[in-house]
Every structure is written in structure tokens, then in C-alpha cells.
Design a protein around this motif. Sequence first.
Motif, PDB file in Angstrom:
ATOM      1  N   VAL A 154      30.674  66.363  18.196  1.00 47.92           N
ATOM      2  CA  VAL A 154      30.421  64.976  18.196  1.00 47.92           C
ATOM      3  C   VAL A 154      29.224  64.816  17.161  1.00 47.92           C
ATOM      4  N   HIS A 155      28.626  66.074  16.689  1.00 47.33           N
ATOM      5  CA  HIS A 155      27.543  66.079  15.568  1.00 47.33           C
ATOM      6  C   HIS A 155      27.837  67.261  14.718  1.00 47.33           C
TER       7      HIS A 155
ATOM      8  N   SER B  62      29.829  60.309  21.469  1.00 53.71           N
ATOM      9  CA  SER B  62      30.208  59.893  20.035  1.00 53.71           C
ATOM     10  C   SER B  62      29.433  58.289  19.988  1.00 53.71           C
TER      11      SER B  62
END
Length: 245
Positions: free
Chosen positions: A65-66, A89
Motif C-alpha cells: 500500500v506504500h 489504499s
Amino acid sequence: MARSEHHSGDTIPVLYEDNHVLAVVKPVNVPTQEDATGDPDLLTLLKADLKDRHHKPGNVFLGLVHRLDRPVGGAMIFAKTSKGASRLSESVRSHALEKEYAAVIHGHPARSEGMLRHYLLKDTRTNNVSSVPSGTAGAKEAVLEYRVIAQSDKHSLVHVKLHTGRSHQIRVQMKEIGCPLYGDQKYGTSLNKPGQQLALWSMIAGAPHPTMREPMRFISLPPRQYPWDQWETEIYERAASSSRP
């Protein structure tokens, strides 16, 4: 919620794990996901470890997600379910993902704290990012807050909070105020020597829990080696427990 770390497999410290979330300490110089080098990447290593530890048949789901740049270590959050990935997200899109860093920079900034706003343009061919005038085609706004929390003769230790998540953002924005990061071979070549490790660490990663909605905040402190060890551990601990950069 925050938890003490244990180790995943042989190398990757786990800060927290439940059915939906996995928070770990990313080792330096390990790519977040597979890249052109073919070197072992964090996502693949964690999937293999989950498969082994939980005796899962078939493919293991783990949502990215990152990201953190390859030379950067520290706290990262992954999603173990598609629902977790979707909601985390959304936290990224709504700027509810908390991202705070420690960085060692060359010199002493003119201001001990402040907000930096630049427009960054990435050259995908060279993977170089430059600061350009507002309105430049393809440029994206980059905003961060920083605060100097300690200094030595040649360096400053800064606590940085990202408001946007642009590629190489902290590295480029600090260079723009005349204080490139220690060890940055890309944006501080005149001050750094080949082989020095980039001194940028993901100290805090946080977001609302994808199902329980309570705040998650995971802390990882930089390793006790140069240039981080110029300052006592308590300085990092105070910065990590502070609600401001």
C-alpha cells in the motif's frame, strides 16, 4: 496500537501482525518489490515467510500500500487481505497514512523548522527527480514539514513529516534548501562518498486499522551506527513519541 518487534524468518523484524495487517521494519538496500535487478525483494520475502509460518497452500496474498526507496529502512505497513488493502489504499489517497522520517542532513538549515513546498518532476528514464517551476508539465506538488531535533558540527538530525508521497521527495527537497542527506549518492554527490549508506529512516508509519478503525502507529528507530549514533537513543525516542515533526 503499537507492539514490540519479533523477527520474521531470519532478517525482517515484525512490529505487528493480525488477520488484516502486517507491519515490519524494512531492511536497508532491499527493494520493496521486484525490480530490474532481480535481487530479493521485501514483498516476495514476506509472502514466503507468511506461507511458511502459517502453512498456507497456494499463493499468499500480501498487499503493497506504500513504498520506501531501496536505500531506506524502517517501518512499513502491508495488508494481508484484499479488504485490508482496499481500506489502507484509501487511507493513502485521503492522506490518512501517517509517514514520519528521521534524516541526517549535511549542514544546518537556515530555519530550525518549517514547511517545504516544491514542484517535482521525475525523469523515468534516469530515475532522477528535479525541482521545477509551478505549472511545469508533469510536475507534482510536494509538501513536507521538518524540524531539527539535534545537531553536530557538520550534520543536523531532522524529523520529517510527509504531506505528499512523491518519489525521492525528502532527498530532493532537503537538497533544495542546501542540506542534502548524508550518503545520498544521487542528490548530494559533492558531499558524499561512494559506499556511504543513505541516512533516511521510516521512523513512524500509521493509519486507521482497516477493520477496527482504531489508530495504528508503528515505530522503528534507526540503527546504532554512523551517522545515526552521533546522538543518543533518547533523542529518537522523544521524536517518535511526539505528535509533531
